[in-house]
Design an enzyme around this catalytic site. Structure first.
Site, mmCIF file in Angstrom:
data_model
loop_
_atom_site.group_PDB
_atom_site.id
_atom_site.type_symbol
_atom_site.label_atom_id
_atom_site.label_comp_id
_atom_site.label_asym_id
_atom_site.label_seq_id
_atom_site.Cartn_x
_atom_site.Cartn_y
_atom_site.Cartn_z
ATOM 1 N N PHE A 5 0.821 -1.205 0.000
ATOM 2 C CA PHE A 5 0.000 0.000 0.000
ATOM 3 C C PHE A 5 0.857 1.258 0.000
ATOM 4 O O PHE A 5 1.744 1.417 0.845
ATOM 5 C CB PHE A 5 -0.897 0.041 1.241
ATOM 6 C CG PHE A 5 -2.148 -0.767 1.146
ATOM 7 C CD1 PHE A 5 -3.343 -0.185 0.735
ATOM 8 C CD2 PHE A 5 -2.144 -2.119 1.467
ATOM 9 C CE1 PHE A 5 -4.514 -0.940 0.657
ATOM 10 C CE2 PHE A 5 -3.303 -2.877 1.401
ATOM 11 C CZ PHE A 5 -4.493 -2.281 0.984
ATOM 12 N N ASP A 6 0.562 2.151 -0.934
ATOM 13 C CA ASP A 6 1.049 3.511 -0.826
ATOM 14 C C ASP A 6 0.384 4.130 0.405
ATOM 15 O O ASP A 6 -0.646 3.632 0.880
ATOM 16 C CB ASP A 6 0.672 4.265 -2.108
ATOM 17 C CG ASP A 6 1.038 5.726 -2.067
ATOM 18 O OD1 ASP A 6 2.162 6.051 -1.633
ATOM 19 O OD2 ASP A 6 0.199 6.553 -2.463
ATOM 20 N N LEU A 7 0.945 5.228 0.904
ATOM 21 C CA LEU A 7 0.369 5.869 2.088
ATOM 22 C C LEU A 7 -0.434 7.119 1.715
ATOM 23 O O LEU A 7 -1.662 7.144 1.812
ATOM 24 C CB LEU A 7 1.480 6.213 3.084
ATOM 25 C CG LEU A 7 1.063 6.950 4.361
ATOM 26 C CD1 LEU A 7 -0.010 6.211 5.127
ATOM 27 C CD2 LEU A 7 2.294 7.188 5.245
ATOM 28 N N ASP A 8 0.263 8.168 1.260
ATOM 29 C CA ASP A 8 -0.399 9.434 0.949
ATOM 30 C C ASP A 8 -1.358 9.289 -0.229
ATOM 31 O O ASP A 8 -0.970 8.831 -1.304
ATOM 32 C CB ASP A 8 0.639 10.504 0.603
ATOM 33 C CG ASP A 8 1.491 10.901 1.791
ATOM 34 O OD1 ASP A 8 1.057 10.685 2.933
ATOM 35 O OD2 ASP A 8 2.598 11.425 1.571
ATOM 36 N N ILE A 160 -0.969 -1.042 -4.435
ATOM 37 C CA ILE A 160 -2.162 -0.196 -4.423
ATOM 38 C C ILE A 160 -1.710 1.244 -4.237
ATOM 39 O O ILE A 160 -1.006 1.558 -3.272
ATOM 40 C CB ILE A 160 -3.136 -0.585 -3.284
ATOM 41 C CG1 ILE A 160 -3.604 -2.034 -3.449
ATOM 42 C CG2 ILE A 160 -4.333 0.352 -3.248
ATOM 43 C CD1 ILE A 160 -2.865 -3.031 -2.607
#
Length: 223
Positions: A5-8, A160
């Site tokens: 997972f990307d964060l921002d 993602i």
């Protein structure tokens, strides 16, 4: 089954903290300070490349990054909110046996603090980000680093994210990407970069993750 997972723009909405910290850096440099809405494109790309483009060259970038982190590391990282449905999504994926990791261009130490603050770190087997010297800020390098550390099969993993950098970085390492439409990229940006599919909400995202990681087939996310 692995999900990166990307964060921002994917797990949390960081607009206020990032844009205010960019504005602070520009103010410290004596540069014109645009409105926050004109700076949302800075959410996603590596910080150095973003400031290089914003400032029209690299000369002031080290100072800009230093000023940005000065504010962001103090208050900016908590000027943030978790997108609706994300905790339930992570819990459901964990219960279904999907191993979760974070892959963000943000400094790893900032990512860790944000996820702990919002009680999301408990869902992730690993939280990976960039280093202060800019190592692993490029998603291609970061995901390669994660593969070296975690030793999983790229064919059984999915990335993602909300920006083309997520898609490009994952593709360079043989991983498919699901683009999310609630972040700061555009649908066409994600499609052109080669996203396998797009998801418009966490429910659709879960279905796409399970499908692309080879779990029980579910309805696909919005194409």
């Amino acid at each position: 089954m692995i999900a990166l997972f990307d964060l921002d723009g994917t797990l949390t909405d960081p607009k206020a903290g990032i844009t205010r910290s960019v504005q602070y850096a520009l103010e410290r440099l004596g540069r014109p300070v645009p409105d926050a809405g004109a700076l949302t494109w800075m959410i996603g790309p590596p910080l150095v490349s973003g400031f290089t483009e914003l400032l029209g060259g690299a000369e002031e970038v080290p100072d800009a990054v230093r000023f940005y982190r000065e504010r962001y590391g103090d208050v900016g990282l908590f000027e943030n909110e978790v997108y609706a449905g994300i905790p339930a999504l992570l819990r459901s994926l964990e219960e279904k046996g999907v191993r979760l990791h974070v892959a963000t261009s943000k400094l790893q130490v900032f990512a860790q603090r944000i996820l702990e603050h919002f009680d999301l770190s408990r869902f992730f087997a690993g939280i990976y980000g960039s280093e202060p010297d800019n190592r692993n800020a490029d998603k291609r390098d970061l995901i390669r680093h994660i593969l070296d550390r975690e030793r999983f099969d790229p064919a059984g993993a999915v990335m993602i994210g909300d920006r083309k950098h997520d898609v490009i970085g994952a593709a360079a390492n043989g991983i498919a990407t699901i683009g999310v439409s609630w972040g700061y990229g555009f649908r066409e940006e994600l499609r052109q970069a080669g996203a396998a599919c797009l998801a418009d909400d966490p429910q659709g995202l879960e279905a796409a993750i399970l499908r692309l990681t080879g779990s029980t087939p579910r309805p696909a996310a919005t194409a």
